[in-house]
Design a protein around this motif. Structure first.
Motif, mmCIF file in Angstrom:
data_model
loop_
_atom_site.group_PDB
_atom_site.id
_atom_site.type_symbol
_atom_site.label_atom_id
_atom_site.label_comp_id
_atom_site.label_asym_id
_atom_site.label_seq_id
_atom_site.Cartn_x
_atom_site.Cartn_y
_atom_site.Cartn_z
ATOM 1 N N ASP A 1 0.814 -1.221 0.000
ATOM 2 C CA ASP A 1 0.000 0.000 0.000
ATOM 3 C C ASP A 1 0.846 1.269 0.000
ATOM 4 O OD1 ASP A 1 0.999 0.051 2.564
ATOM 5 O OD2 ASP A 1 -0.946 -0.003 3.582
ATOM 6 N N GLY A 2 2.175 1.090 -0.091
ATOM 7 C CA GLY A 2 3.058 2.251 -0.141
ATOM 8 C C GLY A 2 3.273 2.931 1.189
ATOM 9 N N TYR B 1 13.884 0.968 5.260
ATOM 10 C CA TYR B 1 14.652 -0.279 5.211
ATOM 11 C C TYR B 1 15.508 -0.292 3.953
ATOM 12 C CZ TYR B 1 11.305 -2.226 1.780
ATOM 13 O OH TYR B 1 10.536 -2.447 0.670
ATOM 14 N N VAL B 2 16.409 -1.254 3.894
ATOM 15 C CA VAL B 2 17.259 -1.447 2.720
ATOM 16 C C VAL B 2 17.082 -2.878 2.241
ATOM 17 C CG1 VAL B 2 19.652 -1.598 1.890
ATOM 18 C CG2 VAL B 2 18.934 0.326 3.329
ATOM 19 N N ASN C 1 4.784 -6.744 6.291
ATOM 20 C CA ASN C 1 4.420 -5.638 5.411
ATOM 21 C C ASN C 1 5.627 -5.187 4.599
ATOM 22 O OD1 ASN C 1 2.621 -3.530 4.447
ATOM 23 N ND2 ASN C 1 3.741 -2.112 5.764
ATOM 24 N N MET C 2 6.795 -5.149 5.227
ATOM 25 C CA MET C 2 8.032 -4.760 4.552
ATOM 26 C C MET C 2 8.407 -5.765 3.460
ATOM 27 S SD MET C 2 11.852 -4.461 6.242
ATOM 28 C CE MET C 2 11.883 -6.225 6.609
ATOM 29 N N LEU C 3 8.187 -7.050 3.713
ATOM 30 C CA LEU C 3 8.636 -8.102 2.811
ATOM 31 C C LEU C 3 7.740 -8.297 1.587
ATOM 32 C CD1 LEU C 3 9.409 -10.883 5.471
ATOM 33 C CD2 LEU C 3 11.066 -9.363 4.386
ATOM 34 N N ALA C 4 6.453 -8.036 1.732
ATOM 35 C CA ALA C 4 5.469 -8.544 0.771
ATOM 36 C C ALA C 4 5.692 -8.080 -0.665
ATOM 37 C CB ALA C 4 4.063 -8.150 1.237
#
Length: 378
Positions: free
Chosen positions: A248-249, A285-286, A321-324
């Motif tokens: 969702d950005g 994140y990186v 959420n970060m990974l998806a």
């Protein structure tokens, strides 16, 4: 880079499946360039080790008693046995011991003992250290170079691309998720796919919602037909109301220290190191993606998601959420590359054709041609 002004042919199709040509590329590119094999925080203490493979070359990375990073070929100097099988571990008693005849080495690679060997006057332990590999570090990433005499330093190899992420605290981050995936395609196909967005509108609808520019099948605002540019010289950026690469950005992870407001507003900053690795800095994140050739028609991908120490524990509900989105894009790209590989095996298809926005592929193809031409053995 600029748009192609005429139709250009791709590399010959057999370069993507011919075993002899694959070996040429290993010798001319992969065994000459700096290649990332992991993160230095995977080796926190002397004696910790990890195995890495580049082509058919197996390597051991460890730390010696002085805490210095050491990388060796995974080969005993006696008769060439592999020294390690487990992908990671710790050397007992700070010694590297061959499982075949028990030749024993220090963590610095010096031969210390050859148990049960009958003595001979001409044998000197000092003549048989482990085969060392050139190694260096950038941003917490461990790079190796298999050449006996590397043509460049790591800094020279990384070039200005490394400066793209100079504001990100790369060395301080830790991998909170690592995923490996074997893709049934030649390594060049995955790099080519990464280098263009002509496929994005069809293959990545979720990504295009986050980065509207990609709906037009281009990577830069400068590639749009009317020549318009916006936001930092035409670079892509997330859309209104979006902040980072998630489905969702949006994200509730804390912002990383270092990047300025302009860098954060893009939602993504890429650093590309032809042709084995790219790193993407997001505000929160990186993400890094490494590629390793496993055969003429097989490539291994290693994807890391990096966060500051403690962030994962403090925000466990945000990790998925970060990974998806990154996971989804890798799956979509991998499937496309596998289909591409299958089609290239057609006896009729000698080469393809590049369209204007695929200029980065043309430049990559020229780079490959030049590397092969420069190899005396090629």
């Amino acid at each position: 880079m600029s748009l192609l002004t005429r139709t250009e042919a791709t590399l010959p199709s057999h370069w993507y499946y011919d075993a002899a040509h694959y070996q040429r590329e290993l010798e001319s590119i992969w065994y000459c360039d700096w290649v990332c094999v992991g993160r230095v925080d995977e080796l926190p203490e002397p004696g910790d080790y990890l195995l890495a493979a580049i082509g058919n070359q197996s390597l051991i990375a460890t730390r010696d008693s002085k805490h210095q990073l050491q990388v060796f070929h995974n080969t005993c100097r006696h008769r060439g046995s592999a020294l390690c099988e487990a992908p990671r571990g710790r050397f007992a008693n700070a010694r590297i011991v061959c499982p075949y005849h028990t030749w024993t080495y220090s963590l610095a690679g010096d031969l210390l003992a050859t148990p049960a060997r009958l003595e001979s006057e001409d044998f000197d332990l000092r003549d048989y250290p482990l085969y060392k590999v050139h190694a260096d570090v950038w941003g917490g990433f461990l790079f190796v170079n298999l050449s006996r005499h590397p043509a460049t330093t790591l800094t020279e190899f990384l070039g200005p691309e490394a400066e793209e992420l100079a504001s990100w605290p790369l060395a301080e981050l830790r991998s909170v998720q690592r995923e490996s995936k074997t893709v049934a395609c030649n390594w060049k196909l995955f790099w080519e796919n990464y280098s263009e967005c002509y496929h994005c509108p069809r293959l990545h609808p979720e990504l295009c919602k986050v980065v509207p520019l990609y709906r037009q099948g281009v990577l830069s605002y400068g590639d749009i037909a009317d020549g318009s540019t916006e936001n930092d010289g035409g670079r892509p950026h997330v859309g209104p109301g979006k902040t980072t690469w998630t489905l969702d950005g949006k994200s509730s992870l804390p912002l990383l220290d270092g990047p300025g407001e302009t860098e954060r507003s893009r939602g993504m900053t890429f650093a590309s190191f032809t042709a084995s690795m790219f790193v993407v800095g997001h505000p929160d994140y990186v993400r890094s993606v490494r590629m390793y050739p496993k055969g003429a028609e097989e490539t291994e991908l290693v994807i890391d998601w990096l966060l500051p120490p403690g962030t994962q524990d403090a925000h466990p509900d945000q990790v998925d959420n970060m990974l998806a989105l990154g996971r989804l894009v890798i799956e979509q790209d991998s499937r496309a590359c596998e289909l591409n590989q299958q089609g290239l095996n057609s006896r009729q298809h000698e080469h393809g054709v590049l369209v204007p926005q695929e200029y980065a592929l043309w430049e990559f193809h020229e780079w490959v041609r030049q590397r092969l031409a420069a190899d005396p053995g090629g």
